[in-house]
Design an enzyme around this catalytic site. Sequence first.
Site, PDB file in Angstrom:
ATOM      1  N   ASP A 230       6.715  -1.798  10.531  1.00  0.00           N
ATOM      2  CA  ASP A 230       5.435  -1.474   9.908  1.00  0.00           C
ATOM      3  C   ASP A 230       5.058  -2.524   8.855  1.00  0.00           C
ATOM      4  OD1 ASP A 230       3.136   0.002   9.427  1.00  0.00           O
ATOM      5  OD2 ASP A 230       4.077   1.181   7.854  1.00  0.00           O
TER       6      ASP A 230
ATOM      7  N   ALA B 209       0.906   4.074  -7.739  1.00  0.00           N
ATOM      8  CA  ALA B 209       0.282   4.133  -6.420  1.00  0.00           C
ATOM      9  C   ALA B 209       0.809   5.353  -5.690  1.00  0.00           C
ATOM     10  CB  ALA B 209       0.580   2.866  -5.633  1.00  0.00           C
ATOM     11  N   ALA B 210       0.048   5.801  -4.684  1.00  0.00           N
ATOM     12  CA  ALA B 210       0.451   6.971  -3.908  1.00  0.00           C
ATOM     13  C   ALA B 210       0.108   6.736  -2.446  1.00  0.00           C
ATOM     14  CB  ALA B 210      -0.268   8.220  -4.418  1.00  0.00           C
TER      15      ALA B 210
ATOM     16  N   LEU C  75       3.926   9.141   2.282  1.00  0.00           N
ATOM     17  CA  LEU C  75       5.208   9.836   2.175  1.00  0.00           C
ATOM     18  C   LEU C  75       5.712   9.958   0.750  1.00  0.00           C
ATOM     19  CD1 LEU C  75       7.218   8.431   5.219  1.00  0.00           C
ATOM     20  CD2 LEU C  75       5.508  10.244   5.130  1.00  0.00           C
TER      21      LEU C  75
END
Length: 686
Positions: free
Chosen positions: A338, A183-184, A187
């Site tokens: 978050d 996954a990307a 950050l």
Amino acid sequence: MNVKQVSPNPQQLDSQTGNSYVEVTTDSPVTSTDVVPRHATEIGHSSIEPEFALRYEPEAIAAYYSRRPFQVIGRIFAVLLPCFSFAFGLWWDKQWGRSLKMQQRRAVQLRELLTQLGPAYIKIGQALSTRPDLVPPGYLEELTQLQDQLPPFDNAIAYRFIQEELGQTPEEIYAELSANPIAAASLGQVYKGKLKTGEDVAVKVQRPDLRDRITIDLYIIRRLAAWANKTFKRIRSNLVDILDEFGYRIFEEMDYVQEGENAERFTEYYGYLPDIYVPKIYWQYTQRRVLTMEWITGTKLTQVEAIRAQGIDAQHIIEVGVQCSLRQLLENGFFHADPHPGNLLATPDGKLAYLDFGMMSEIKPAQRYGLIEAIVHLVNRDFDSLAQDYVKLEFLTPDTDLTPIVPAFAKVFNAALGASVSELNIKSITDELSNLMYEYPFRVPAYYALIIRSLVTLEGIAIRIEPDFKVLSAAYPYVAKRLLIDPAPELRASLKDLLFKEGTFRWNRLENLLRNARGNQDYDFNIVLNQMIDFLSSERGAFIRDRLVDEIVKSVDAVSRNTLHAVTSRLRDTFDRVPLGNRLAMAIHETPGASSEQQQTLEHIKRIWGILQETRGFDPAQLIPQLTQVLTKPETQRIGQQLASQLTQKAIARLLRELLITPEDNYSNGYKPDARDRLVLPPAKV
């Protein structure tokens, strides 16, 4: 959809730093592309000056970019031109009446636009992706991809970072490492690996050129915030302080060592909670730009059907998250700023796993207590006290005239709250508060911005799972429990203010607190009984103890009056039925029962007793031993002595009144009977 897959999958990474790791199948695996950073030759070394390369220094950043106006102007145009183009497209669609038809296409354009603009704007999109009540479904699905499906950077750069940070090549450190990122995110990107010792791990590698892009955006937005504060006088909040708070946190998020420390601190504070899981950090393979942590198999909370297919109660998972968030905000003050779906997973065994600990924040004790008090006063519609709470929380300055603000609170919040606490939600409260911001001298403190972001994000996730879910409704049992048993002087003072008004004990408030508190999983009858006795017997509890003893005496007196009334009434009826018994009946004075006010108090006490019987830990078989143990405490004995003394004094006073005072004595002096004297009249003369 399967929940286990080893092949690369973009849905496994966190929306912010790439550590939400969900093993789920997908048709669009992340692959390395030709998306290479602008300065790939730098291999991620920031070109900015070292004094603010590792921490947020707004003055140093301002000094740096003030000497590079063309770079700043170029970035402004790079942001504004595509934004204007997108806005024009929306306007054009509206003019031609095809907004609905073009919604999916515009949603894709918005996602691509935010991706192109960089990390700061991606985070805006991530925040919007959790608000189904604000964002149309078409946009929502596209923005969700910003959580973990961004274009990855080149593997060669990631491997180079691993070698630079850890001192060895990936092949020397890991027994296995996925060929491409799983996954990307904004950050960093994540690979699935296996250590030489056999543990499955997630390896997060930071994006190159990250600080350059973030600092220039922060600089530009900070200048705009300063300009807005000077130009628009109605904006009373310090936008610069709010932005700086965000800047400090995002710079911490870019330090993976700090993130690892945050994870361990989070485990220390909240890892003991049932159904909460925090992954292990492997410190020997962690540095500033590389983080190695335990691999977690799970499902993102937004994949409700996949969660339910595993036999997991999705709403229970959300309630677990709410309870954990309450402890973060109101108990320890160290909170996840978050909690979006990419950072929260439902594990196969039904636990809630937290993954990303980059953006954390803290709230001071005074602010924590202030929030608890504000929630209680809001629920009970005590707007005078609520206005004082906003002063304590720094929304209002101490010299603010609260006279016009109190009725304003009453007007807007009575409409927003509805009929009960079950209708409370964060959005309605923040919306109404926003309306007041422009009319009265409110300001938003910097610390509060991240708190409301955290709560609103959590509520957004909850709404996707259960549209009628109300975070504050789920939170109030915890708040009520804290108010009842927390020994903090601030909360004890708040409890006193809540239960007493102008010297009168408000039984309905106590009943409401007990009813709500019993819904909290940590609320236990034995704990409450012992802690309340300890508090009432202490110096801090003297005020409530004295008033409570008075109320108990009044209640006992009311019960005795009702008993006497029943006995005398029965005797009169009995004598009336027998021959020559009417004179005896006339000689017996029928003692009046308790007043309507006292009768209402007795009804409250009956309901409170019923609530206590339904409270966790209440066992009738153990009640006598429990009470015996409590009664042997010196503190309880002191309270008992106080009760006995007042009851004795009241009995003697009543006896004297019965013996010495006649109706003629009272009325000859112009006396008019009050509520208390109507309870017991002098006996009739025979």
